[in-house]
Write an enzyme that holds these catalytic residues in place. Structure first.
Site, mmCIF file in Angstrom:
data_model
loop_
_atom_site.group_PDB
_atom_site.id
_atom_site.type_symbol
_atom_site.label_atom_id
_atom_site.label_comp_id
_atom_site.label_asym_id
_atom_site.label_seq_id
_atom_site.Cartn_x
_atom_site.Cartn_y
_atom_site.Cartn_z
ATOM 1 N N ASN A 75 -7.667 -2.755 14.181
ATOM 2 C CA ASN A 75 -9.070 -2.991 13.788
ATOM 3 C C ASN A 75 -9.201 -4.179 12.846
ATOM 4 O O ASN A 75 -10.245 -4.367 12.229
ATOM 5 C CB ASN A 75 -9.652 -1.724 13.130
ATOM 6 C CG ASN A 75 -8.944 -1.357 11.833
ATOM 7 O OD1 ASN A 75 -8.019 -2.042 11.396
ATOM 8 N ND2 ASN A 75 -9.357 -0.261 11.230
ATOM 9 N N ASP A 104 0.819 -1.211 0.000
ATOM 10 C CA ASP A 104 0.000 0.000 0.000
ATOM 11 C C ASP A 104 0.853 1.261 0.000
ATOM 12 O O ASP A 104 2.080 1.202 0.142
ATOM 13 C CB ASP A 104 -0.966 0.001 1.198
ATOM 14 C CG ASP A 104 -0.320 -0.536 2.485
ATOM 15 O OD1 ASP A 104 0.918 -0.523 2.587
ATOM 16 O OD2 ASP A 104 -1.057 -0.972 3.384
ATOM 17 N N HIS A 109 -7.446 -4.712 10.032
ATOM 18 C CA HIS A 109 -7.166 -4.505 8.600
ATOM 19 C C HIS A 109 -5.895 -5.229 8.178
ATOM 20 O O HIS A 109 -5.004 -5.473 8.982
ATOM 21 C CB HIS A 109 -7.126 -3.010 8.232
ATOM 22 C CG HIS A 109 -5.933 -2.243 8.704
ATOM 23 N ND1 HIS A 109 -5.984 -0.890 8.981
ATOM 24 C CD2 HIS A 109 -4.636 -2.590 8.928
ATOM 25 C CE1 HIS A 109 -4.785 -0.467 9.347
ATOM 26 N NE2 HIS A 109 -3.958 -1.476 9.332
ATOM 27 N N GLU A 132 -9.769 -1.699 5.192
ATOM 28 C CA GLU A 132 -10.400 -1.408 6.474
ATOM 29 C C GLU A 132 -11.664 -2.272 6.641
ATOM 30 O O GLU A 132 -12.153 -2.851 5.662
ATOM 31 C CB GLU A 132 -10.766 0.078 6.533
ATOM 32 C CG GLU A 132 -9.566 1.031 6.407
ATOM 33 C CD GLU A 132 -8.700 1.082 7.669
ATOM 34 O OE1 GLU A 132 -8.560 0.064 8.373
ATOM 35 O OE2 GLU A 132 -8.136 2.169 7.946
HETATM 36 C C1 F6R Z 1 1.279 -1.597 6.086
HETATM 37 C C2 F6R Z 1 0.043 -2.302 6.236
HETATM 38 C C3 F6R Z 1 -0.770 -2.289 7.485
HETATM 39 C C4 F6R Z 1 0.043 -2.593 8.727
HETATM 40 C C5 F6R Z 1 -0.835 -2.516 9.964
HETATM 41 C C6 F6R Z 1 -0.048 -2.771 11.229
HETATM 42 O O1 F6R Z 1 1.812 -1.852 4.790
HETATM 43 O O2 F6R Z 1 -0.321 -2.916 5.314
HETATM 44 O O3 F6R Z 1 -1.808 -3.225 7.372
HETATM 45 O O4 F6R Z 1 0.604 -3.868 8.615
HETATM 46 O O5 F6R Z 1 -1.425 -1.260 10.041
HETATM 47 O O6 F6R Z 1 0.857 -1.740 11.412
HETATM 48 P P1 F6R Z 1 2.001 -1.845 12.514
HETATM 49 O O7 F6R Z 1 2.852 -2.990 12.090
HETATM 50 O O8 F6R Z 1 2.739 -0.549 12.426
HETATM 51 O O9 F6R Z 1 1.320 -2.077 13.805
#
Ligand code: F6R
Length: 262
Positions: free
Chosen positions: A140, A71, A142, A147
């Protein structure tokens, strides 16, 4: 789904890195270079560091390997240190010695964002698909920036970030206001097409999302529950992230005996 519960964040990183090395070697055996799906955020950093250590000591050569980021924020300059273009460059491409020409990140600055998303899907297909997709999980539930309420059939597209995700990611920026409202993300359908999925998570803050992903119903309210549909998915978590699971004893029994059936 394999559920691998380990003692520390370092053990999570080592186990995920080992699976990536295995995927790279497997592709090499078939005379081709692996295609890796790359997550950003804090969760996979230890995994990238573990791989970088292997590259430095000469036991792993990732030349020829290509990568696709999950992303990217919309509207954030690629030079901004929190743009995923910058994060992928500094935490993946450079330390792992990948050829920058082989590492793609969705273009959140494109004048036509939906054309950029279509082109991204096409470039994954042109590369022969992703061998192993590394994932983190949001508080959450995702994956990527899919989301809650995201379609399980979704492809790379524009998503609006939830207030929760923007609050969670504010730690990377100077203020909440600076966290972009939108991102381009591989869809859940895109992610599910990778040949292998490895999701890493650490800490109590992820425990409820991890439990919903593994033991909850298949539901767009927990996008990560889509991993239940994948034939080759591993979730590698520390004890704190596993603390809300009901079947821990069973998962540990499966892993302790895995050598008997592999
Ligand atoms: C980032 C992504 C997100 C993160 C998620 C957890 O490329 O795809 O899904 O993996 O937000 O983020 P952290 O690892 O910072 O807790």
């Amino acid at each position: 789904m394999r559920v691998i519960i380990v003692d520390s964040a370092a053990d999570v990183a080592a186990a995920a890195a080992a699976r990536i090395v295995r995927a790279v070697n497997r592709a090499r055996k078939h005379s081709r270079a692996a295609v890796l799906g790359l997550a950003t955020g804090s969760s996979p950093l230890g995994t990238y560091e573990a791989l970088a250590a292997l590259v430095r000591d000469g036991s792993l050569d990732l030349r020829g390997v290509s990568g696709f980021a999950l992303d990217e924020y919309v509207g954030l300059d690629h030079a901004h240190p929190e743009s995923y273009h910058a994060v992928i460059r500094t935490s993946v491409t450079e330390p792992l010695g990948l050829d920058p020409a082989f590492v793609r990140v969705p273009d959140g600055l494109a004048s036509d964002l939906s054309a950029a998303c279509e082109a991204y899907e096409q470039s994954i297909a042109d590369a022969g698909g992703v061998d192993l997709q590394l994932l983190g999980i949001g508080t959450n539930g995702h994956i990527g920036f899919n989301e809650p309420t995201s379609s399980f059939g979704s492809r790379t597209r524009l998503k609006t970030l939830t207030p929760q995700t923007r609050r969670d990611n504010a730690r990377f920026f100077d203020s909440l206001e600076q966290v972009p409202m939108h991102a381009l993300t591989q869809g859940i359908g895109t992610i599910l097409e990778a040949r292998e999925l490895v999701l890493v998570a650490n800490g109590e803050g992820k425990a409820s999302a991890v439990a919903a992903m593994i033991e909850g119903p298949l539901s767009s309210m927990c996008p990560a529950s889509a991993l239940q549909l994948h034939p080759n998915a591993a979730v590698i978590i520390d004890r704190a992230a596993a603390s809300q699971l009901n079947y821990t004893e069973y998962y540990e029994q499966v892993e302790a005996n895995a050598h008997l059936v592999e």
